[in-house]
Design a protein around this motif. Structure first.
Motif, PDB file in Angstrom:
ATOM      1  N   SER A  53     -16.578  33.917  73.615  1.00  0.00           N
ATOM      2  CA  SER A  53     -16.493  35.340  73.937  1.00  0.00           C
ATOM      3  C   SER A  53     -16.373  36.177  72.673  1.00  0.00           C
ATOM      4  CB  SER A  53     -15.293  35.594  74.851  1.00  0.00           C
ATOM      5  OG  SER A  53     -14.083  35.233  74.209  1.00  0.00           O
ATOM      6  N   ALA A  67     -13.699  29.376  75.454  1.00  0.00           N
ATOM      7  CA  ALA A  67     -14.067  30.692  75.979  1.00  0.00           C
ATOM      8  C   ALA A  67     -13.719  31.792  74.982  1.00  0.00           C
ATOM      9  CB  ALA A  67     -13.351  30.939  77.307  1.00  0.00           C
ATOM     10  N   SER A  79     -19.147  38.797  72.205  1.00  0.00           N
ATOM     11  CA  SER A  79     -18.664  40.168  72.238  1.00  0.00           C
ATOM     12  C   SER A  79     -18.876  40.852  70.897  1.00  0.00           C
ATOM     13  CB  SER A  79     -17.181  40.195  72.618  1.00  0.00           C
ATOM     14  OG  SER A  79     -16.401  39.483  71.668  1.00  0.00           O
ATOM     15  N   LEU A  81     -14.218  42.300  76.888  1.00  0.00           N
ATOM     16  CA  LEU A  81     -15.218  41.256  77.112  1.00  0.00           C
ATOM     17  C   LEU A  81     -14.593  39.873  76.982  1.00  0.00           C
ATOM     18  CD1 LEU A  81     -18.239  42.795  75.158  1.00  0.00           C
ATOM     19  CD2 LEU A  81     -18.001  42.580  77.628  1.00  0.00           C
ATOM     20  N   MET A  82     -13.771  39.668  75.926  1.00  0.00           N
ATOM     21  CA  MET A  82     -13.129  38.375  75.738  1.00  0.00           C
ATOM     22  C   MET A  82     -12.218  38.053  76.923  1.00  0.00           C
ATOM     23  SD  MET A  82     -12.189  38.481  71.658  1.00  0.00           S
ATOM     24  CE  MET A  82     -11.350  36.902  71.751  1.00  0.00           C
ATOM     25  N   TYR A 114     -14.357  37.047  79.892  1.00  0.00           N
ATOM     26  CA  TYR A 114     -14.890  35.695  79.760  1.00  0.00           C
ATOM     27  C   TYR A 114     -13.803  34.659  80.078  1.00  0.00           C
ATOM     28  CZ  TYR A 114     -19.071  37.555  77.455  1.00  0.00           C
ATOM     29  OH  TYR A 114     -20.220  38.215  77.183  1.00  0.00           O
TER      30      TYR A 114
END
Length: 605
Positions: A320, A316, A324, A16-17, A20
């Motif tokens: 994230s 970000a 997340s 997810l990170m 992003y």
């Protein structure tokens, strides 16, 4: 060592990170690149237009100056001057006076025009050489009209002006004391004889425009832009702000049309070249601009956007990580709970932290676990009922063996007419039947078990007399702990029947008990015949595996497997019976069950 791809794929949070960051950084870098290219294009285009405009303005100013200066050459057509030119004295003394007179006419004409224009010298010459020079020798001795291309060109131009660069006059041309930053050139024109049809030679005016700095300041060219003026013979008549102008000129393509611009590439840098050709003089006005300097502002904008990109990347990562984590933490709790369920812990529930998809998944998972618990409980109760029925059947198998032996002993005692002993045996037997037949409540205290065992030992003492001895070592503190009914008597019976009875002298049975943390251990030990090693191993293996069918009913160890099965049914697989010893060494049977205090019920009496 894991590769970066594997490291990212191993964690949903990292995925997810990383997603992003890509979503933010890639568009930002693309936008930075596109803006840089667009800004560079716009700046280059604006510079081209500006340079073209400045070159046209410079051409207008210089053309105006050239036109004004060219008027000075018309003094040769004044009547007085024509007379002088048609009557050149040969006598040196008279010629010197003639030179002064002609120079006076020239200065008067310049005064009349009110404009000098940077005239350095005015020279008149014909096929034989120089016959008038206003000041500062311009044409040196050794001049050859036949070898001078510009001289022949001036004669063929029918009186039109011919512009000459410093080098075009050849090795006979001299410009003393050049001023730095001035534009140096010469105007050559054929001189007609108005009193006849012949030519009076060629007039050459050496000119130095020393006010070029003033003109350049009005143009306001960029400091990174150089300028050169090139005549028709591709010779530089003026340059400013250009290192090695001759080398730069050699790189340019000749024959450029007015208004043409291009970018010339070399190993060092790219150069924006603007060329404007004057229709009046035929000169090329050329600007050279370093493209890298044009890109400076665009690079600053790009660098600014890159720094924004770095900041956005860090932002970000933080955002994230937070978002997340809000997704991954509930999933990790779900994962941990599933691991607990794998370990048969069905009591786990997960706190619902939201109503999103993860929250709905958590609710569904809790419902599933709850349903599994209910199903397990239902199956467990069904198995318990089945096991209780099984245990009741097992208990019923114990009584016939003992009843047969007891009745035989009662019969023998009766024959011997020993009424007191018969009475004891009958009382003990009655108590045993009464204890064994209790069905309400499957648990009893250790005290109750020992009382039942004492009745059994009373009967066995009457039967065996001194051949069989019993030694009891049970702490009083253990008496109020719970166990299941009928676990000690079958094991003591096995010790007598299989260990001591075959021996002529009998033996001793020890009954011991102790508390080990949260487990009660009870040992029934005899010094009888013992068990052969192969048979002992088979018994131990069957005891460890537990009894789930009727195979334990065969053989001589019926009570042993009976008790083991019941303990495991009631208390779980961690508890049960163990056997140790050897042939000729006696046998020890060990019982293990959890230490729980007994709670009396009405059924206990």
């Amino acid at each position: 060592m894991k590769s970066p791809v594997q490291w990212v794929n191993d964690s949903l949070q990292r995925k997810l990170m990383f997603s992003y960051i890509l979503v933010i950084v890639i568009p930002l870098f693309l936008m930075s690149f596109i803006l840089y290219q667009r800004a560079l294009h716009v700046v280059t285009e604006q510079t081209e237009k500006y340079n073209d405009k400045m070159l046209q303005l410079m051409n207008e100013k210089i053309d105006k100056l050239v036109t004004q200066i060219d008027r000075i050459s018309y003094f040769v057509y004044l009547d007085d001057v024509q007379k002088l030119l048609n009557d050149i004295p040969q006598d040196p003394v008279v010629n010197a006076s003639w030179q002064i007179d002609l120079k006076f006419k020239l200065n008067s004409w310049i005064g009349f025009l009110g404009f000098n224009g940077g005239i350095r010298s005015v020279t008149l010459l014909d096929q034989t050489g120089v016959y008038f020079n206003s000041e500062n020798a311009l044409i040196q001795s050794g001049f050859s009209a036949e070898r001078s291309r510009w001289y022949q060109e001036a004669l063929q131009s029918d009186g039109a002006k011919v512009l000459l660069g410093p080098k075009e006059l050849g090795e006979y041309m001299v410009y003393p004391n050049y001023r730095e930053g001035s534009l140096n050139y010469a105007i050559a024109r054929k001189v007609y004889n108005l009193q006849g049809n012949d030519s009076l030679g060629v007039l050459v005016m050496g000119i130095e425009l020393y006010d070029m700095n003033e003109i350049m300041s009005e143009l306001n060219l960029d400091s990174h832009t150089g300028l050169m003026i090139v005549d028709k013979s591709k010779e530089i008549v003026y340059s400013r702000g250009i290192a090695h102008p001759d080398q730069q000129l050699s790189r340019l393509i000749s024959g450029d049309t007015p208004g043409k611009s291009t970018i010339v590439k070399d190993d060092d840098h790219d150069t924006l070249v603007n060329v404007f050709t004057s229709a009046s003089t035929g000169w090329d006005y050329i600007t050279l601009t370093n493209v890298e300097m044009l890109a400076k502002d665009a690079k600053q904008l790009s660098s600014f956007l890159l720094w924004i990109g770095v900041f956005a990347c860090l932002l970000a990562i933080v955002i994230s990580f937070i978002f997340s984590k809000r997704i991954v933490i509930p999933l990790k709790r779900l994962q941990n709970t599933m691991r607990n369920i794998e370990k048969n812990d069905f009591q786990s529930n997960i706190a619902v932290a939201g109503r999103d998809e993860v929250g709905q998944l958590t609710i569904s998972f809790n419902r599933m676990v709850s349903r599994i618990r209910e199903l397990i409980h239902t199956v467990y109760r069904s198995e318990i009922q089945e096991k209780e029925a099984h245990i009741m059947a097992l208990q019923s198998q114990i009584n016939p063996h003992f009843l047969y032996n007891t009745l035989g002993t009662v019969n023998a005692m009766a024959m011997m007419s020993d009424n007191e002993e018969i009475s004891k045996m009958v009382v003990a037997l009655g108590d045993m039947f009464k204890y064994a037949m209790k069905q309400n409540g499957r648990l009893a205290s250790i005290r109750e078990e020992m009382e039942h065992l004492d009745n059994y030992m009373t009967i066995q003492r009457s039967r065996y007399g001194e051949r069989i001895q019993f030694v009891i070592d049970i702490p009083v503190a253990l008496m109020e702990f719970s166990t299941i009914r009928l676990v000690l008597q079958p094991l003591v019976e096995n010790a007598i029947r299989h260990g001591l009875d075959p021996l002529p002298d009998g033996g001793t049975v020890w009954i011991r008990g102790q508390l080990d943390h949260d487990t009660i251990r009870m040992d029934i030990q005899d010094n009888g015949l013992g068990i052969e090693a192969e048979k002992l191993k088979a018994i131990q293996t069957r005891l460890l595996s537990g009894v789930k069918d009727g195979t334990y009913r065969s053989g001589d160890s019926i009570g042993l497997f009976n008790v083991n099965a019941r303990l495991k049914f009631y208390f779980g697989g961690a508890y049960g019976v163990d056997v140790s010893g050897g042939y000729g060494e006696g046998t020890t049977v060990t019982l293990l069950f959890p230490a729980k205090r007994h709670t009396r019920t009405l059924a206990d009496g």
